[in-house]
Design a protein around this motif. Structure first.
Motif, PDB file in Angstrom:
ATOM      1  N   LEU A  38     -32.625  35.722  16.680  1.00 25.64           N
ATOM      2  CA  LEU A  38     -33.462  36.803  16.175  1.00 25.64           C
ATOM      3  C   LEU A  38     -34.111  36.387  14.872  1.00 25.64           C
ATOM      4  O   LEU A  38     -33.450  35.887  13.966  1.00 25.64           O
ATOM      5  N   GLN A  39     -35.408  36.618  14.793  1.00 21.90           N
ATOM      6  CA  GLN A  39     -36.167  36.334  13.585  1.00 21.90           C
ATOM      7  C   GLN A  39     -37.043  37.551  13.298  1.00 21.90           C
ATOM      8  O   GLN A  39     -37.836  37.968  14.155  1.00 21.90           O
ATOM      9  N   VAL A  40     -36.881  38.143  12.120  1.00 23.20           N
ATOM     10  CA  VAL A  40     -37.690  39.294  11.709  1.00 23.20           C
ATOM     11  C   VAL A  40     -38.471  38.876  10.483  1.00 23.20           C
ATOM     12  O   VAL A  40     -37.899  38.355   9.524  1.00 23.20           O
ATOM     13  N   MET A  41     -39.792  39.080  10.523  1.00 24.09           N
ATOM     14  CA  MET A  41     -40.637  38.655   9.403  1.00 24.09           C
ATOM     15  C   MET A  41     -41.759  39.655   9.152  1.00 24.09           C
ATOM     16  O   MET A  41     -42.042  40.502   9.996  1.00 24.09           O
ATOM     17  N   SER A  42     -42.356  39.511   7.987  1.00 28.20           N
ATOM     18  CA  SER A  42     -43.501  40.358   7.662  1.00 28.20           C
ATOM     19  C   SER A  42     -44.771  39.661   8.119  1.00 28.20           C
ATOM     20  O   SER A  42     -44.819  38.440   8.231  1.00 28.20           O
ATOM     21  N   ALA A  43     -45.785  40.461   8.374  1.00 27.66           N
ATOM     22  CA  ALA A  43     -47.090  39.908   8.730  1.00 27.66           C
ATOM     23  C   ALA A  43     -47.695  39.328   7.454  1.00 27.66           C
ATOM     24  O   ALA A  43     -47.945  40.054   6.509  1.00 27.66           O
ATOM     25  N   GLY A  44     -47.870  38.041   7.410  1.00 22.73           N
ATOM     26  CA  GLY A  44     -48.416  37.396   6.224  1.00 22.73           C
ATOM     27  C   GLY A  44     -49.929  37.505   6.168  1.00 22.73           C
ATOM     28  O   GLY A  44     -50.576  38.024   7.083  1.00 22.73           O
ATOM     29  N   LEU A  45     -50.499  36.998   5.092  1.00 24.51           N
ATOM     30  CA  LEU A  45     -51.950  37.036   4.938  1.00 24.51           C
ATOM     31  C   LEU A  45     -52.663  36.209   6.004  1.00 24.51           C
ATOM     32  O   LEU A  45     -53.818  36.462   6.298  1.00 24.51           O
ATOM     33  N   SER A  46     -51.979  35.234   6.562  1.00 24.16           N
ATOM     34  CA  SER A  46     -52.618  34.400   7.574  1.00 24.16           C
ATOM     35  C   SER A  46     -52.598  35.054   8.963  1.00 24.16           C
ATOM     36  O   SER A  46     -53.254  34.577   9.875  1.00 24.16           O
ATOM     37  N   GLU A  47     -51.849  36.145   9.103  1.00 23.83           N
ATOM     38  CA  GLU A  47     -51.782  36.851  10.386  1.00 23.83           C
ATOM     39  C   GLU A  47     -53.023  37.716  10.570  1.00 23.83           C
ATOM     40  O   GLU A  47     -53.460  38.389   9.638  1.00 23.83           O
ATOM     41  N   PRO A  48     -53.598  37.728  11.765  1.00 25.00           N
ATOM     42  CA  PRO A  48     -54.764  38.585  12.011  1.00 25.00           C
ATOM     43  C   PRO A  48     -54.398  40.067  11.905  1.00 25.00           C
ATOM     44  O   PRO A  48     -53.275  40.466  12.210  1.00 25.00           O
ATOM     45  N   LEU A  49     -55.360  40.866  11.469  1.00 25.12           N
ATOM     46  CA  LEU A  49     -55.187  42.316  11.440  1.00 25.12           C
ATOM     47  C   LEU A  49     -55.380  42.823  12.857  1.00 25.12           C
ATOM     48  O   LEU A  49     -56.302  42.391  13.553  1.00 25.12           O
ATOM     49  N   SER A  50     -54.526  43.741  13.293  1.00 23.58           N
ATOM     50  CA  SER A  50     -54.656  44.211  14.672  1.00 23.58           C
ATOM     51  C   SER A  50     -54.624  45.731  14.789  1.00 23.58           C
ATOM     52  O   SER A  50     -55.308  46.291  15.633  1.00 23.58           O
ATOM     53  N   ALA A  51     -53.859  46.395  13.969  1.00 24.52           N
ATOM     54  CA  ALA A  51     -53.708  47.846  14.088  1.00 24.52           C
ATOM     55  C   ALA A  51     -54.542  48.568  13.023  1.00 24.52           C
ATOM     56  O   ALA A  51     -54.710  48.049  11.925  1.00 24.52           O
ATOM     57  N   PRO A  52     -55.048  49.758  13.346  1.00 26.64           N
ATOM     58  CA  PRO A  52     -55.790  50.525  12.337  1.00 26.64           C
ATOM     59  C   PRO A  52     -55.013  50.679  11.032  1.00 26.64           C
ATOM     60  O   PRO A  52     -55.589  50.644   9.946  1.00 26.64           O
ATOM     61  N   ARG A  53     -53.704  50.802  11.135  1.00 23.77           N
ATOM     62  CA  ARG A  53     -52.864  50.931   9.943  1.00 23.77           C
ATOM     63  C   ARG A  53     -52.951  49.691   9.057  1.00 23.77           C
ATOM     64  O   ARG A  53     -52.937  49.788   7.832  1.00 23.77           O
ATOM     65  N   GLN A  54     -53.044  48.511   9.680  1.00 22.19           N
ATOM     66  CA  GLN A  54     -53.179  47.273   8.913  1.00 22.19           C
ATOM     67  C   GLN A  54     -54.539  47.222   8.229  1.00 22.19           C
ATOM     68  O   GLN A  54     -54.648  46.792   7.086  1.00 22.19           O
ATOM     69  N   PHE A  55     -55.577  47.660   8.933  1.00 22.33           N
ATOM     70  CA  PHE A  55     -56.907  47.680   8.333  1.00 22.33           C
ATOM     71  C   PHE A  55     -56.920  48.650   7.144  1.00 22.33           C
ATOM     72  O   PHE A  55     -57.461  48.339   6.093  1.00 22.33           O
ATOM     73  N   ARG A  56     -56.314  49.836   7.320  1.00 23.55           N
ATOM     74  CA  ARG A  56     -56.305  50.848   6.248  1.00 23.55           C
ATOM     75  C   ARG A  56     -55.702  50.316   4.951  1.00 23.55           C
ATOM     76  O   ARG A  56     -56.203  50.580   3.880  1.00 23.55           O
ATOM     77  N   LYS A  57     -54.614  49.578   5.066  1.00 23.54           N
ATOM     78  CA  LYS A  57     -53.956  49.104   3.849  1.00 23.54           C
ATOM     79  C   LYS A  57     -54.758  48.007   3.155  1.00 23.54           C
ATOM     80  O   LYS A  57     -54.451  47.634   2.037  1.00 23.54           O
ATOM     81  N   ASN A  58     -55.790  47.480   3.809  1.00 23.19           N
ATOM     82  CA  ASN A  58     -56.619  46.430   3.231  1.00 23.19           C
ATOM     83  C   ASN A  58     -58.012  46.913   2.821  1.00 23.19           C
ATOM     84  O   ASN A  58     -58.902  46.095   2.571  1.00 23.19           O
ATOM     85  N   ILE A  59     -58.201  48.227   2.756  1.00 29.90           N
ATOM     86  CA  ILE A  59     -59.481  48.763   2.294  1.00 29.90           C
ATOM     87  C   ILE A  59     -59.742  48.256   0.879  1.00 29.90           C
ATOM     88  O   ILE A  59     -58.848  48.235   0.038  1.00 29.90           O
ATOM     89  N   GLY A  60     -60.962  47.810   0.647  1.00 33.02           N
ATOM     90  CA  GLY A  60     -61.341  47.262  -0.655  1.00 33.02           C
ATOM     91  C   GLY A  60     -61.271  45.745  -0.711  1.00 33.02           C
ATOM     92  O   GLY A  60     -61.804  45.127  -1.627  1.00 33.02           O
ATOM     93  N   ARG A  61     -60.638  45.132   0.267  1.00 32.64           N
ATOM     94  CA  ARG A  61     -60.550  43.670   0.333  1.00 32.64           C
ATOM     95  C   ARG A  61     -61.655  43.122   1.214  1.00 32.64           C
ATOM     96  O   ARG A  61     -62.147  43.804   2.117  1.00 32.64           O
ATOM     97  N   ASP A  62     -61.985  41.855   0.989  1.00 30.38           N
ATOM     98  CA  ASP A  62     -62.936  41.182   1.868  1.00 30.38           C
ATOM     99  C   ASP A  62     -62.191  40.699   3.103  1.00 30.38           C
ATOM    100  O   ASP A  62     -61.077  40.166   3.004  1.00 30.38           O
ATOM    101  N   ILE A  63     -62.813  40.913   4.262  1.00 26.22           N
ATOM    102  CA  ILE A  63     -62.232  40.410   5.503  1.00 26.22           C
ATOM    103  C   ILE A  63     -63.297  39.652   6.289  1.00 26.22           C
ATOM    104  O   ILE A  63     -64.494  39.882   6.116  1.00 26.22           O
TER     105      ILE A  63
END
Length: 155
Positions: free
Chosen positions: A69-94
């Motif tokens: 078992l390996q549990v990890m956080s989605a790092g900056l190199s991981e693609p955004l996939s869920a609306p929730r991930q996009f929301r937390k990055n408002i104001g950033r360049d993508i």
């Protein structure tokens, strides 16, 4: 109960207790190597990963089913996939790669359940005379047109 369904059930039980966290990806290989990628509205800490790991591992019998078992956080190199991930990055360049293979880079301005809105800033030649003029425009992109989206890392 099927192994994968049991893992999903345990993970969902944990996520119900932590509404600030959400599942980005769950992979289970043929050799029962489990990889869980989590993200959170305010980020993911090491303790969050440990808690999720324990929620799964302490409720599974290794005598019955051997797994890693390996549990990890989605790092900056991981693609955004869920609306929730996009929301937390408002104001950033993508940088967004579209299904037609074109790419767009801009500041993430708005997010809803159907689309994202980018602010594009660029220079274009003046309509009359020499030189260039600064342009700022908004572009809406439906999730269905997004192949991949990454946060642009600036140093």
């Amino acid at each position: 109960m099927e192994f994968k369904k049991r893992i999903e059930e345990l993970l969902n039980e944990f996520l119900v207790t932590r509404e600030d966290l959400f599942l980005v990806d769950l992979k289970i290989s043929a050799g029962d190597d489990i990889t869980v990628i989590l993200d959170g509205d305010h980020g993911v800490t090491l303790q969050d990963c440990l808690d999720a790991s324990r929620a799964i591992e302490f409720n599974m019998d290794r005598e019955e089913h051997d797994f890693s078992l390996q549990v990890m956080s989605a790092g900056l190199s991981e693609p955004l996939s869920a609306p929730r991930q996009f929301r937390k990055n408002i104001g950033r360049d993508i940088e967004v790669m579209l299904n037609d293979a074109s790419e767009i880079e801009g500041e993430l301005a708005k997010v809803d359940d159907e689309k994202i809105t980018l602010i594009l800033r660029y220079r274009k030649p003046k309509d009359i005379g020499k030189g260039k003029v600064d342009v700022e425009e908004e572009k809406e992109i439906p999730y269905s047109e997004i192949k991949k989206a990454l946060v642009v890392i600036k140093f």
